[in-house]
Motif scaffolding. Structure first.
Motif, PDB file in Angstrom:
ATOM      1  N   VAL A   8    -166.605  -7.215  22.974  1.00  0.00           N
ATOM      2  CA  VAL A   8    -165.161  -7.013  22.925  1.00  0.00           C
ATOM      3  C   VAL A   8    -164.572  -7.623  24.191  1.00  0.00           C
ATOM      4  N   VAL A   9    -163.698  -8.586  24.019  1.00  0.00           N
ATOM      5  CA  VAL A   9    -163.073  -9.245  25.160  1.00  0.00           C
ATOM      6  C   VAL A   9    -161.727  -8.575  25.394  1.00  0.00           C
ATOM      7  N   GLY A  10    -161.620  -7.868  26.514  1.00  0.00           N
ATOM      8  CA  GLY A  10    -160.405  -7.140  26.843  1.00  0.00           C
ATOM      9  C   GLY A  10    -160.609  -5.646  26.786  1.00  0.00           C
ATOM     10  N   GLY A  11    -160.352  -4.977  27.901  1.00  0.00           N
ATOM     11  CA  GLY A  11    -160.537  -3.533  27.982  1.00  0.00           C
ATOM     12  C   GLY A  11    -159.229  -2.783  28.017  1.00  0.00           C
ATOM     13  N   THR A  30    -170.473  -4.223  24.027  1.00  0.00           N
ATOM     14  CA  THR A  30    -170.181  -4.550  25.415  1.00  0.00           C
ATOM     15  C   THR A  30    -168.715  -4.962  25.495  1.00  0.00           C
ATOM     16  N   VAL A  31    -167.982  -4.347  26.426  1.00  0.00           N
ATOM     17  CA  VAL A  31    -166.583  -4.702  26.652  1.00  0.00           C
ATOM     18  C   VAL A  31    -166.489  -5.477  27.949  1.00  0.00           C
ATOM     19  N   ARG A  32    -165.890  -6.653  27.902  1.00  0.00           N
ATOM     20  CA  ARG A  32    -165.681  -7.477  29.097  1.00  0.00           C
ATOM     21  C   ARG A  32    -164.201  -7.426  29.469  1.00  0.00           C
ATOM     22  N   GLU A  33    -163.909  -6.929  30.664  1.00  0.00           N
ATOM     23  CA  GLU A  33    -162.529  -6.771  31.119  1.00  0.00           C
ATOM     24  C   GLU A  33    -162.361  -7.454  32.476  1.00  0.00           C
ATOM     25  N   ARG A  34    -161.347  -8.302  32.590  1.00  0.00           N
ATOM     26  CA  ARG A  34    -161.166  -9.060  33.834  1.00  0.00           C
ATOM     27  C   ARG A  34    -160.705  -8.194  35.000  1.00  0.00           C
ATOM     28  N   ALA A  35    -159.949  -7.126  34.750  1.00  0.00           N
ATOM     29  CA  ALA A  35    -159.464  -6.278  35.832  1.00  0.00           C
ATOM     30  C   ALA A  35    -160.619  -5.546  36.502  1.00  0.00           C
ATOM     31  N   ALA A  36    -160.370  -5.114  37.728  1.00  0.00           N
ATOM     32  CA  ALA A  36    -161.417  -4.450  38.502  1.00  0.00           C
ATOM     33  C   ALA A  36    -161.662  -3.018  38.067  1.00  0.00           C
ATOM     34  N   GLY A  37    -160.732  -2.419  37.335  1.00  0.00           N
ATOM     35  CA  GLY A  37    -160.901  -1.040  36.897  1.00  0.00           C
ATOM     36  C   GLY A  37    -159.711  -0.616  36.058  1.00  0.00           C
ATOM     37  N   LEU A  38    -159.711   0.638  35.638  1.00  0.00           N
ATOM     38  CA  LEU A  38    -158.596   1.164  34.866  1.00  0.00           C
ATOM     39  C   LEU A  38    -157.372   1.298  35.758  1.00  0.00           C
ATOM     40  N   PRO A  39    -156.172   1.105  35.211  1.00  0.00           N
ATOM     41  CA  PRO A  39    -154.963   1.237  36.030  1.00  0.00           C
ATOM     42  C   PRO A  39    -154.696   2.692  36.390  1.00  0.00           C
ATOM     43  N   GLU A  40    -154.116   2.888  37.560  1.00  0.00           N
ATOM     44  CA  GLU A  40    -153.768   4.238  38.000  1.00  0.00           C
ATOM     45  C   GLU A  40    -152.305   4.552  37.759  1.00  0.00           C
ATOM     46  N   VAL A  41    -151.484   3.529  37.595  1.00  0.00           N
ATOM     47  CA  VAL A  41    -150.065   3.723  37.328  1.00  0.00           C
ATOM     48  C   VAL A  41    -149.689   2.879  36.118  1.00  0.00           C
ATOM     49  N   TYR A 136    -173.785 -12.828  20.311  1.00  0.00           N
ATOM     50  CA  TYR A 136    -173.394 -11.571  19.670  1.00  0.00           C
ATOM     51  C   TYR A 136    -173.151 -11.771  18.174  1.00  0.00           C
ATOM     52  N   ASP A 137    -173.413 -10.709  17.415  1.00  0.00           N
ATOM     53  CA  ASP A 137    -173.107 -10.770  15.984  1.00  0.00           C
ATOM     54  C   ASP A 137    -171.604 -10.847  15.730  1.00  0.00           C
ATOM     55  N   LEU A 138    -170.833 -10.114  16.536  1.00  0.00           N
ATOM     56  CA  LEU A 138    -169.389 -10.029  16.359  1.00  0.00           C
ATOM     57  C   LEU A 138    -168.715 -10.184  17.710  1.00  0.00           C
ATOM     58  N   VAL A 139    -167.636 -10.952  17.730  1.00  0.00           N
ATOM     59  CA  VAL A 139    -166.786 -11.060  18.908  1.00  0.00           C
ATOM     60  C   VAL A 139    -165.400 -10.573  18.520  1.00  0.00           C
ATOM     61  N   VAL A 140    -164.856  -9.648  19.305  1.00  0.00           N
ATOM     62  CA  VAL A 140    -163.510  -9.130  19.071  1.00  0.00           C
ATOM     63  C   VAL A 140    -162.615  -9.585  20.214  1.00  0.00           C
ATOM     64  N   GLY A 141    -161.601 -10.349  19.876  1.00  0.00           N
ATOM     65  CA  GLY A 141    -160.616 -10.775  20.865  1.00  0.00           C
ATOM     66  C   GLY A 141    -159.516  -9.739  20.968  1.00  0.00           C
ATOM     67  N   ALA A 142    -159.579  -8.938  22.036  1.00  0.00           N
ATOM     68  CA  ALA A 142    -158.553  -7.934  22.307  1.00  0.00           C
ATOM     69  C   ALA A 142    -157.964  -8.211  23.687  1.00  0.00           C
ATOM     70  N   THR A 148    -157.865 -15.664  25.517  1.00  0.00           N
ATOM     71  CA  THR A 148    -158.881 -16.710  25.595  1.00  0.00           C
ATOM     72  C   THR A 148    -159.592 -16.889  24.259  1.00  0.00           C
ATOM     73  N   VAL A 149    -159.848 -15.770  23.566  1.00  0.00           N
ATOM     74  CA  VAL A 149    -160.544 -15.853  22.281  1.00  0.00           C
ATOM     75  C   VAL A 149    -159.670 -16.582  21.261  1.00  0.00           C
ATOM     76  N   ARG A 150    -158.387 -16.237  21.220  1.00  0.00           N
ATOM     77  CA  ARG A 150    -157.491 -16.937  20.288  1.00  0.00           C
ATOM     78  C   ARG A 150    -157.432 -18.427  20.603  1.00  0.00           C
ATOM     79  N   ALA A 151    -157.369 -18.771  21.876  1.00  0.00           N
ATOM     80  CA  ALA A 151    -157.356 -20.181  22.253  1.00  0.00           C
ATOM     81  C   ALA A 151    -158.633 -20.879  21.812  1.00  0.00           C
ATOM     82  N   GLY A 152    -159.770 -20.162  21.849  1.00  0.00           N
ATOM     83  CA  GLY A 152    -161.011 -20.751  21.382  1.00  0.00           C
ATOM     84  C   GLY A 152    -161.009 -21.028  19.894  1.00  0.00           C
TER      85      GLY A 152
END
Length: 353
Positions: A8-11, A30-41, A136-142, A148-152
């Motif tokens: 899953v691309v995007g957390g 597996t979720v791949r997220e570019r941010a360093a962590g969950l937002p606090e605000v 991976y069997d499945l890729v989810v662009g979220a 990036t997934v849509r661009a691909g």
């Protein structure tokens, strides 16, 4: 068949929701997220009845209801405070069985993340291109409006479209009794109670694409809206410059499909819409549950993804088109009585649930 794997691309909301769903269906995720962590605000979200049912399907509905609050009736007003129309939340509850619940984005993300084991979400892990996920069997662009997934899948064939407005948003240490919007000539200002002592706010102004940003966003907001009815001036007086976010509003050219044989798009990656109906997060949650249900129902993954596309593409594109039309309505500078009548009619017909 062995355990099937999904990347899953995007957390964000849609990505975490589909990860919860796929794991419940027996997938290794597996979720791949570019941010360093969950937002606090973050600002508040209105979770509509259909999206609450999606959270129920993930086992999280009651937790989100408890951590949120029921949305009260709202009012659409003119800058002098006179009433255009009432947003009748009780009518929505009678029609669909429960009201809209307000919850902040950080709370919703935290609840979704807590439903996943440690290590499923890899923060600070951007995906440079779709080819990097070949195992991976499945890729989810979220991965949002600039996916990036849509661009691909599509390159630049279905670009983002400027919706005609520049928006500012944030939250302020001001308490308001009820939410709503105020509509002027080609501009509007909205408030939503976030909790005790705090209010979400947003403003939108019709401007040409690429318009030069003001040197001081807060000064610009006070100039544009400071003479409107309370609590708008009081809210603007409570803001600091670093509490104001500004961006142009875009949506996505409608896609011919949300899927290939092993890739599915959901949320803003599939159908980024303007915020005028408050449906972005809701539709991402519904997408996530629909995708989970489709892949759970058969071992034929391409068939499952085609079923997901049939189920979700047309409804979400209709909602996106409606949101765009609502945005155009708020950009009107002339014939305001006709605009106000159109707003009353739209509310009488009822919002999407």
């Amino acid at each position: 068949m062995g355990t099937r794997t999904a990347a899953v691309v995007g957390g964000g909301i849609g990505g975490l929701a589909v990860a919860v769903g796929l794991r419940s269906a027996g997938w290794e995720v597996t979720v791949r997220e570019r941010a360093a962590g969950l937002p606090e605000v973050g600002t508040g979200l209105g979770i509509w009845p259909a999206a609450l049912r999606a959270l129920d399907a993930l086992g999280l509905g009651e937790r989100v209801r408890r951590r949120g609050s029921r949305q009260a009736d709202g009012v659409i007003r003119r800058p002098d405070g006179s009433r255009i129309a009432t947003i009748d939340v009780a009518r929505l509850e009678r029609r669909y069985g429960e009201p809209v619940h307000l919850v902040t984005r950080p709370v919703l993300l935290a609840e979704l993340a807590a439903a996943l084991p440690d290590g499923v979400v890899r923060f600070g892990a951007p995906v440079p291109d779709l080819a990097a996920l070949g195992g991976y069997d499945l890729v989810v662009g979220a991965d949002g409006i600039r996916s990036t997934v849509r661009a691909g899948l599509y390159g630049d064939r279905y670009p983002l479209r400027y919706a005609g407005t520049v928006a500012w948003r944030g939250s302020a240490a001001v308490e308001v009794a009820t939410g709503g919007e105020t509509w002027g000539r080609g501009r509007k200002f909205g408030v939503t109670p976030q909790g005790p002592g705090r209010t979400n706010w947003y403003a939108a102004v019709a401007l040409p694409e690429g318009a030069q940003p003001p040197p001081d966003d807060l000064a610009e907001l006070r100039q544009l809206f400071g003479g409107w009815h309370q609590p708008i001036p009081r809210l603007l007086d409570a803001l600091a410059a670093d509490e104001v976010l500004r961006h142009e509003v875009h949506d996505l050219t409608p896609l011919p499909s949300y899927v290939t044989d092993r890739v599915a798009l959901l949320g803003d990656a599939a159908h980024a819409m303007t915020p005028d109906l408050g449906q972005g997060a809701c539709q991402a949650l519904i997408d996530a549950v629909a995708l989970t249900d489709c892949v759970r129902s058969t071992d034929d993954l391409p068939a499952a993804l085609r079923a997901y596309d049939r189920l979700r593409r047309r409804p979400t594109q209709r909602i996106a088109a409606t949101a765009r039309r609502a945005g155009w309505l708020s950009q009107v500078r002339h014939a305001l009585p006709a605009r106000d009548a159109a707003v009353r009619l739209a509310l009488a017909l009822g919002p999407p649930a």
